[in-house]
Design a protein around this motif. Structure first.
Motif, PDB file in Angstrom:
ATOM      1  N   PRO A  92       0.974  -1.453   0.257  1.00 58.91           N
ATOM      2  CA  PRO A  92       0.131   0.075  -0.042  1.00 58.91           C
ATOM      3  C   PRO A  92       1.348   0.863   0.024  1.00 58.91           C
ATOM      4  N   SER A  93       1.800   1.441   0.483  1.00 56.73           N
ATOM      5  CA  SER A  93       2.897   2.386   0.568  1.00 56.73           C
ATOM      6  C   SER A  93       4.293   2.060  -0.740  1.00 56.73           C
ATOM      7  N   ASN A  94       3.983   1.119  -1.230  1.00 59.21           N
ATOM      8  CA  ASN A  94       4.463   1.626  -2.931  1.00 59.21           C
ATOM      9  C   ASN A  94       3.934   0.563  -3.239  1.00 59.21           C
ATOM     10  N   LYS A  95       2.795   1.208  -4.359  1.00 54.41           N
ATOM     11  CA  LYS A  95       2.123   0.252  -5.475  1.00 54.41           C
ATOM     12  C   LYS A  95       2.975  -0.271  -6.133  1.00 54.41           C
ATOM     13  N   ARG A  96       4.429   0.080  -6.991  1.00 54.73           N
ATOM     14  CA  ARG A  96       5.023  -0.661  -7.630  1.00 54.73           C
ATOM     15  C   ARG A  96       5.967  -2.180  -7.109  1.00 54.73           C
ATOM     16  N   ARG A  97       5.845  -2.420  -5.785  1.00 48.98           N
ATOM     17  CA  ARG A  97       6.079  -3.559  -5.185  1.00 48.98           C
ATOM     18  C   ARG A  97       5.296  -4.209  -4.640  1.00 48.98           C
ATOM     19  N   TYR A  98       6.205  -5.216  -4.268  1.00 47.29           N
ATOM     20  CA  TYR A  98       4.924  -6.208  -3.572  1.00 47.29           C
ATOM     21  C   TYR A  98       5.290  -6.796  -2.680  1.00 47.29           C
ATOM     22  N   LEU A  99       4.285  -7.332  -1.609  1.00 48.99           N
ATOM     23  CA  LEU A  99       4.459  -7.956  -0.245  1.00 48.99           C
ATOM     24  C   LEU A  99       4.322  -9.357  -0.896  1.00 48.99           C
ATOM     25  N   LEU A 100       5.509 -10.626   0.417  1.00 51.23           N
ATOM     26  CA  LEU A 100       4.384 -11.727   0.489  1.00 51.23           C
ATOM     27  C   LEU A 100       4.247 -11.754   1.878  1.00 51.23           C
ATOM     28  N   GLY A 101       3.382 -12.730   2.541  1.00 55.69           N
ATOM     29  CA  GLY A 101       2.488 -12.911   3.911  1.00 55.69           C
ATOM     30  C   GLY A 101       2.651 -14.647   3.855  1.00 55.69           C
ATOM     31  N   LEU A 102       2.314 -15.132   4.342  1.00 53.31           N
ATOM     32  CA  LEU A 102       2.231 -16.381   4.247  1.00 53.31           C
ATOM     33  C   LEU A 102       0.674 -16.593   4.341  1.00 53.31           C
ATOM     34  N   THR A 103      -0.090 -17.793   3.964  1.00 58.42           N
ATOM     35  CA  THR A 103      -1.848 -17.867   3.955  1.00 58.42           C
ATOM     36  C   THR A 103      -1.666 -18.727   5.291  1.00 58.42           C
ATOM     37  N   PRO A 104      -2.719 -18.677   5.894  1.00 61.34           N
ATOM     38  CA  PRO A 104      -3.594 -19.582   6.773  1.00 61.34           C
ATOM     39  C   PRO A 104      -2.843 -20.829   6.744  1.00 61.34           C
ATOM     40  N   LYS A 105      -2.817 -21.864   5.134  1.00 62.69           N
ATOM     41  CA  LYS A 105      -2.199 -22.689   4.896  1.00 62.69           C
ATOM     42  C   LYS A 105      -0.813 -23.127   4.888  1.00 62.69           C
ATOM     43  N   GLY A 106      -0.053 -21.910   5.025  1.00 66.06           N
ATOM     44  CA  GLY A 106       1.493 -21.558   4.850  1.00 66.06           C
ATOM     45  C   GLY A 106       1.520 -22.098   6.401  1.00 66.06           C
ATOM     46  N   VAL A 107       1.005 -20.545   7.675  1.00 61.12           N
ATOM     47  CA  VAL A 107       1.325 -20.436   8.453  1.00 61.12           C
ATOM     48  C   VAL A 107       0.791 -22.317   9.548  1.00 61.12           C
ATOM     49  N   SER A 108       0.312 -23.039   8.945  1.00 60.45           N
ATOM     50  CA  SER A 108      -0.375 -24.407   9.497  1.00 60.45           C
ATOM     51  C   SER A 108       0.985 -25.005   9.394  1.00 60.45           C
ATOM     52  N   LEU A 109       1.319 -24.952   7.851  1.00 59.18           N
ATOM     53  CA  LEU A 109       2.476 -26.378   7.991  1.00 59.18           C
ATOM     54  C   LEU A 109       4.080 -25.560   7.913  1.00 59.18           C
ATOM     55  N   CYS A 110       4.422 -24.079   8.124  1.00 63.43           N
ATOM     56  CA  CYS A 110       5.702 -23.137   9.332  1.00 63.43           C
ATOM     57  C   CYS A 110       5.103 -23.725  10.956  1.00 63.43           C
ATOM     58  N   ASN A 111       4.110 -24.322  10.745  1.00 64.97           N
ATOM     59  CA  ASN A 111       4.089 -24.469  12.209  1.00 64.97           C
ATOM     60  C   ASN A 111       4.537 -26.025  12.472  1.00 64.97           C
ATOM     61  N   LEU A 112       4.040 -26.342  11.888  1.00 64.98           N
ATOM     62  CA  LEU A 112       4.242 -28.332  12.090  1.00 64.98           C
ATOM     63  C   LEU A 112       6.150 -28.675  11.759  1.00 64.98           C
ATOM     64  N   ILE A 113       6.661 -28.111  10.589  1.00 68.20           N
ATOM     65  CA  ILE A 113       8.006 -27.763  10.221  1.00 68.20           C
ATOM     66  C   ILE A 113       8.768 -27.704  11.547  1.00 68.20           C
ATOM     67  N   ARG A 114       8.186 -26.253  12.397  1.00 68.27           N
ATOM     68  CA  ARG A 114       8.803 -25.553  13.768  1.00 68.27           C
ATOM     69  C   ARG A 114       8.698 -26.789  14.189  1.00 68.27           C
ATOM     70  N   GLN A 115       7.466 -27.621  14.996  1.00 62.63           N
ATOM     71  CA  GLN A 115       7.192 -28.257  15.338  1.00 62.63           C
ATOM     72  C   GLN A 115       8.558 -30.291  15.521  1.00 62.63           C
ATOM     73  N   ARG A 116       8.278 -30.105  13.997  1.00 60.75           N
ATOM     74  CA  ARG A 116       9.215 -31.232  14.143  1.00 60.75           C
ATOM     75  C   ARG A 116      10.576 -31.166  14.227  1.00 60.75           C
ATOM     76  N   ILE A 117      11.142 -29.630  13.885  1.00 62.33           N
ATOM     77  CA  ILE A 117      12.615 -29.682  14.517  1.00 62.33           C
ATOM     78  C   ILE A 117      12.916 -29.397  15.810  1.00 62.33           C
ATOM     79  N   TYR A 118      11.706 -28.456  16.214  1.00 59.69           N
ATOM     80  CA  TYR A 118      11.952 -28.384  17.356  1.00 59.69           C
ATOM     81  C   TYR A 118      11.369 -28.949  18.893  1.00 59.69           C
TER      82      TYR A 118
END
Length: 119
Positions: A92-118
């Motif tokens: 929103p602060s610069n229309k020529r740039r893209y922001l990337l974020g995790l989807t709920p599915k991505g958050v879920s997968l990353c939490n599972l990965i974190r759990q497996r590692i730690y």
């Protein structure tokens, strides 16, 4: 006949292998660069596409392909199915740039990965 050697000798690397295999469950042939992008987004949520390119040494084209793959757009001519683990939206602060974020599915997968590692 000699038995196959399967003795686990390093639990830390075994945990990383388990985490990698979780990604392969989502997509059997997930590219290593896609894993790099996913882990970068997970650790810098949200982040700019250009930051990934600069910090991880990816070309603009390669980063764009991996983002499309992770967003669920697939890779044309290579793999039509995407993963829907991250989302791309205009900064929103610069229309020529893209922001990337995790989807709920991505958050879920990353939490599972974190759990497996730690644990």
């Amino acid at each position: 006949m000699d038995p196959l050697k399967r003795l686990e000798t390093d639990q830390d690397f075994a945990a990383l292998l388990d985490a990698w295999e979780m990604l392969r469950i989502v997509h059997r042939e997930v590219p290593a660069q896609a894993v790099t992008v996913l882990l970068y987004v997970a650790s810098h949520n949200p982040c700019h596409k250009q930051a990934i390119e600069e910090d991880q040494g990816l070309t603009t084209a390669s980063c764009s392909r991996m983002i499309s793959f992770l967003c669920g757009e697939g890779r044309p001519g290579v793999d039509p199915s995407g993963l829907a683990l991250i989302e791309k939206y205009t900064d929103p602060s610069n229309k020529r740039r893209y922001l990337l974020g995790l989807t709920p599915k991505g958050v879920s997968l990353c939490n599972l990965i974190r759990q497996r590692i730690y644990g």
